[in-house]
Design a protein around this motif. Structure first.
Motif, short mmCIF file in Angstrom:
data_model
loop_
_atom_site.label_atom_id
_atom_site.label_comp_id
_atom_site.label_asym_id
_atom_site.label_seq_id
_atom_site.Cartn_x
_atom_site.Cartn_y
_atom_site.Cartn_z
N ILE A 28 0.81 -1.31 0.12
CA ILE A 28 0.12 0.00 -0.09
C ILE A 28 1.00 1.13 -0.02
CG2 ILE A 28 -1.62 1.21 1.18
CD1 ILE A 28 -2.67 -1.24 2.51
N GLU A 29 0.67 2.12 -1.04
CA GLU A 29 1.57 3.42 -1.07
C GLU A 29 0.51 4.48 -0.91
OE1 GLU A 29 3.38 5.35 -4.73
OE2 GLU A 29 4.60 3.91 -3.74
N PHE A 30 0.55 5.52 -0.16
CA PHE A 30 -0.19 6.85 -0.01
C PHE A 30 0.70 7.82 0.18
CE2 PHE A 30 -0.38 4.39 3.76
CZ PHE A 30 -0.11 5.49 4.85
N PHE A 31 0.49 9.07 0.07
CA PHE A 31 1.05 10.30 0.18
C PHE A 31 0.53 10.77 1.71
CE2 PHE A 31 0.94 9.15 -4.26
CZ PHE A 31 2.42 9.85 -4.67
N VAL A 32 1.63 11.46 2.08
CA VAL A 32 1.29 12.22 3.43
C VAL A 32 1.97 13.50 3.37
CG1 VAL A 32 1.68 12.13 5.88
CG2 VAL A 32 1.32 9.96 4.73
N SER A 33 1.26 14.51 3.94
CA SER A 33 1.86 15.79 3.78
C SER A 33 1.26 16.75 4.77
CB SER A 33 1.57 16.53 2.45
OG SER A 33 -0.15 16.72 2.43
N VAL A 34 1.90 17.88 5.32
CA VAL A 34 1.56 18.82 6.34
C VAL A 34 1.89 20.27 5.90
CG1 VAL A 34 3.49 18.51 7.73
CG2 VAL A 34 1.33 19.18 8.67
N ASP A 35 0.87 20.96 6.41
CA ASP A 35 1.24 22.33 6.02
C ASP A 35 1.09 23.04 7.30
OD1 ASP A 35 1.63 25.04 5.06
OD2 ASP A 35 -0.29 25.18 4.22
N ILE A 36 2.32 23.64 7.91
CA ILE A 36 2.49 24.19 9.23
C ILE A 36 2.74 25.51 8.99
CG2 ILE A 36 3.70 24.14 11.31
CD1 ILE A 36 4.60 21.16 10.95
N PRO A 37 1.58 26.23 9.40
CA PRO A 37 1.55 27.87 9.05
C PRO A 37 2.52 28.46 10.38
CG PRO A 37 -0.40 27.34 10.18
CD PRO A 37 0.29 25.80 10.07
N THR A 38 2.75 29.68 9.86
CA THR A 38 3.64 30.33 10.92
C THR A 38 2.34 30.78 11.82
OG1 THR A 38 3.07 32.62 9.68
CG2 THR A 38 5.07 31.38 8.83
N LEU A 39 2.85 30.96 13.01
CA LEU A 39 2.11 31.24 14.20
C LEU A 39 1.75 32.88 14.21
CD1 LEU A 39 3.61 29.01 16.96
CD2 LEU A 39 1.79 28.42 15.52
N ASN A 40 2.22 33.54 13.56
CA ASN A 40 2.02 34.99 13.72
C ASN A 40 0.92 35.42 12.36
OD1 ASN A 40 3.83 34.85 11.71
ND2 ASN A 40 4.83 36.81 11.99
N PHE A 41 0.89 34.48 11.41
CA PHE A 41 -0.15 34.94 10.20
C PHE A 41 -0.54 33.56 9.49
CE2 PHE A 41 -0.67 35.94 5.60
CZ PHE A 41 -2.13 36.22 5.83
N TYR A 42 -1.87 33.47 9.59
CA TYR A 42 -2.52 32.26 8.78
C TYR A 42 -3.77 32.49 8.47
CZ TYR A 42 -4.01 30.62 13.32
OH TYR A 42 -4.48 30.44 14.76
N VAL A 43 -4.23 31.93 7.33
CA VAL A 43 -5.53 31.88 6.97
C VAL A 43 -5.75 30.33 6.20
CG1 VAL A 43 -7.43 32.69 5.17
CG2 VAL A 43 -5.90 34.19 6.16
N ILE A 44 -6.15 29.48 7.18
CA ILE A 44 -6.52 28.09 6.88
C ILE A 44 -7.89 27.69 7.03
CG2 ILE A 44 -3.95 27.63 7.24
CD1 ILE A 44 -4.71 26.64 10.02
N PRO A 45 -8.12 26.62 6.08
CA PRO A 45 -9.49 25.85 6.32
C PRO A 45 -9.75 25.10 7.71
CG PRO A 45 -8.37 25.22 4.43
CD PRO A 45 -7.54 26.15 5.09
N SER A 46 -10.68 25.49 8.34
CA SER A 46 -11.15 24.88 9.47
C SER A 46 -11.25 23.35 9.32
CB SER A 46 -12.26 25.30 10.28
OG SER A 46 -12.31 26.70 10.24
N GLU A 47 -11.66 22.96 8.22
CA GLU A 47 -11.75 21.42 7.91
C GLU A 47 -10.85 21.33 6.70
OE1 GLU A 47 -16.11 20.62 7.51
OE2 GLU A 47 -16.51 22.13 8.96
N PRO A 48 -9.60 20.72 6.88
CA PRO A 48 -8.75 20.93 5.91
C PRO A 48 -8.99 19.76 4.80
CG PRO A 48 -7.68 19.78 7.80
CD PRO A 48 -9.10 20.35 8.26
#
Length: 166
Positions: A28-48
């Motif tokens: 089984i092969e799948f992709f894993v990723s993460v986007d870690i925002p800076t703590l002083n500025f972010y606009v990210i979906p609540s449900e990613p």
């Protein structure tokens, strides 16, 4: 002789067993990723889980009306307001006549966005400083006329921080 026969049959049995064990292999092969925002500025979906997939606007066959999309975002900036603008005019196109395009209204935190090059404030400095959960809404403009077909479009929003004191 019996010892040799036992050794030979044991070795053959082990070879067959190990070959059989390897025949029942799964990968089984799948992709894993993460986007870690800076703590002083972010606009990210609540449900990613939705942001990287095509969003299908609901069509009501009975009323012949096109529904919209509502999603929440978490926003934060340590020292000033957050501004936004659209990269281009938002619409859905069917690839035929541009007069059949479905024009979209995009609002963020209750403020209608435009593709004008000058961004507008969508989150106040006070809201941004404490962090907030705000609504993105995409819906057809009231003057839209609907023609049969498959429609596609892209909504691209550019967020930036306001100049200090702005």
């Amino acid at each position: 002789m019996i010892r040799q026969w036992i050794a030979l049959t044991s070795a053959s049995g082990l070879a067959l067993m190990s070959a059989w064990a390897f025949a029942a292999r799964e990968e089984i092969e799948f992709f894993v990723s993460v986007d870690i925002p800076t703590l002083n500025f972010y606009v990210i979906p609540s449900e990613p889980d939705w942001i990287h997939r095509e969003q299908v606007l609901p069509w009501d066959v009975n009323t012949r009306k096109l529904g919209g999309l509502r999603r929440t975002f978490d926003v934060k900036h340590d020292s000033s307001a957050i501004e936004a603008r659209l990269e281009s005019y938002p619409h859905l196109a069917n690839g035929r006549d541009s007069r059949e395009n479905i024009n979209l209204l995009v609002s963020f935190n209750g403020k209608e966005l435009s593709h004008h090059p000058v961004p507008q404030q969508v989150v106040t400095a006070e809201e941004a400083r404490g962090g907030a959960r705000v609504m993105l809404e995409i819906k057809p403009r009231a003057d839209s006329t609907y023609y049969p077909g498959d429609y596609y479009g892209t909504v691209s929003i550019i967020f930036n921080v306001a100049a200090p004191g702005g």
